[in-house]
Design a protein around this motif. Structure first.
Motif: not given
Length: 355
Positions: A140-143, A282-285, A316-323, A328-330
């Motif tokens: 869900k969080f990845k999506t 997932t740490y470097p990104p 802001f949306f990109i950073m929020l979505g990326l985190y 989720a990947k972590k």
């Protein structure tokens, strides 16, 4: 935990943290230097050719020191995948990115680099390398992260809004930047940047295959840089054969080429490969948004490029979505490690019982 263990733990943490900050500083410097020389009219494929010659020379000592004597098989299959690896990850991705950077701004362009994990995830789903898993919290969080990142990119592209931060006149002389506002072609640049992101995402798919048949990272990087230089030179000579476009001088272009090859490619690769075994892939990104912040600030300060409301909202949306996506990947990575460890323990127990 005694004081010596605490000091060692802090030292290990600080080493990893500083390494990732350095990676983002290198990326910021490359964005700004590249923007300046592209505005001056530097031929992009000449830049790609020379940059990757420098990168190959910088990585080669590590390949010879750490991977010399290891058994390597050079087959036609390997050469084919090396060609595709260079074409998707460097010649295509970086070439399109430079064209997009030239037509837009450094802050706008670097926003798109944060979309690479999202497009890689989408391609993985399409190719059935990875499952969506909407029944899990990670899925869900990845999506959600993917939707936020795409929404942020659309916000940045389609909505400008009023100027929020503006430092006034550019600090770099007008003649050296060729009047930045006149060189902006936002629609064309956006298509180039989207193409670059898709090319980078394809490159990660190629990496999965290539690392299985040739798991020598330093040698692989050196060879890929060499192939990229050849590809860029051939494509560039078809586009422009004038001596002026290919001549190097003692100027900012040469500094950018050396900087990009030595720091933005070779040093960055070495730092990331040191960090991933300690903190996971997932740490470097997670540090990528720092380059966006650094670039936005210095572009506004040096070039006088205003930071708009649309740019801030989109970022802001990109950073929020990326985190959200990386969180989720972590979680998935930790679950995978735990399952692998449990399976290994079961196998050891079974072997012990048989003995």
């Amino acid at each position: 935990m005694d004081s010596s263990d605490a000091v060692k733990k802090w030292m290990a943490w600080s080493e990893v943290f500083i390494s990732m900050i350095m990676v983002q500083v290198f990326a910021t410097g490359m964005q700004l230097l590249s923007k300046v020389i592209l505005n001056q009219g530097t031929f992009i494929f000449a830049l790609l050719t020379y940059r990757h010659v420098v990168a190959a020379l910088c990585v080669s000592p590590f390949a010879f020191c750490f991977e010399r004597g290891l058994s390597k098989k050079y087959t036609w299959s390997l050469l084919f995948w090396l060609f595709i690896n260079a074409l998707t990850g460097m010649t295509g991705a970086m070439g399109l990115y430079y064209y997009g950077l030239r037509d837009t701004t450094a802050t706008y362009a670097i926003n798109f680099l944060n979309l690479i994990p999202i497009f890689t995830f989408i391609f993985s789903i399409i190719l059935r390398i990875e499952k969506l898993k909407l029944d899990t919290i990670e899925g869900k969080f990845k999506t959600l992260g993917a939707i936020l990142c795409v929404g942020g990119a659309l916000t940045t592209s389609l909505y400008k809004g009023k100027d929020i931060i503006h430092f006034g006149h550019p600090k770099i002389h007008h003649n050296s930047t060729v009047n930045i506002s006149q060189r902006h072609h936002w629609t064309r640049g956006t298509f180039m940047l989207v193409g670059s992101v898709m090319s980078y995402a394809s490159w990660y798919m190629v990496q999965v295959k290539l690392l299985k048949i040739f798991p020598f990272k330093f040698t692989l990087t050196m060879l890929t840089c060499m192939v990229t230089s050849l590809q860029s030179a051939v494509i560039g000579l078809f586009i422009d054969t004038s001596k002026v476009s290919w001549t190097l001088g003692w100027n900012l272009q040469l500094i950018t080429i050396v900087y990009s090859g030595a720091l933005a490619t070779a040093a960055t690769f070495c730092l990331i490969t040191r960090v991933i075994p300690k903190r996971g892939p997932t740490y470097p990104p997670m540090f990528n948004p720092l380059a966006l912040i650094f670039t936005a600030f210095f572009e506004a300060l040096i070039f006088g490029q205003a930071i708009t409301l649309g740019s801030l909202l989109g970022s802001f949306f990109i950073m929020l979505g990326l985190y959200a996506f990386l969180w989720a990947k972590k979680k998935e990575y930790k679950k995978f490690q735990a399952q692998a460890q449990a399976q290994a323990n079961v196998q050891v127990t079974v072997v012990g019982d048989e003995g």
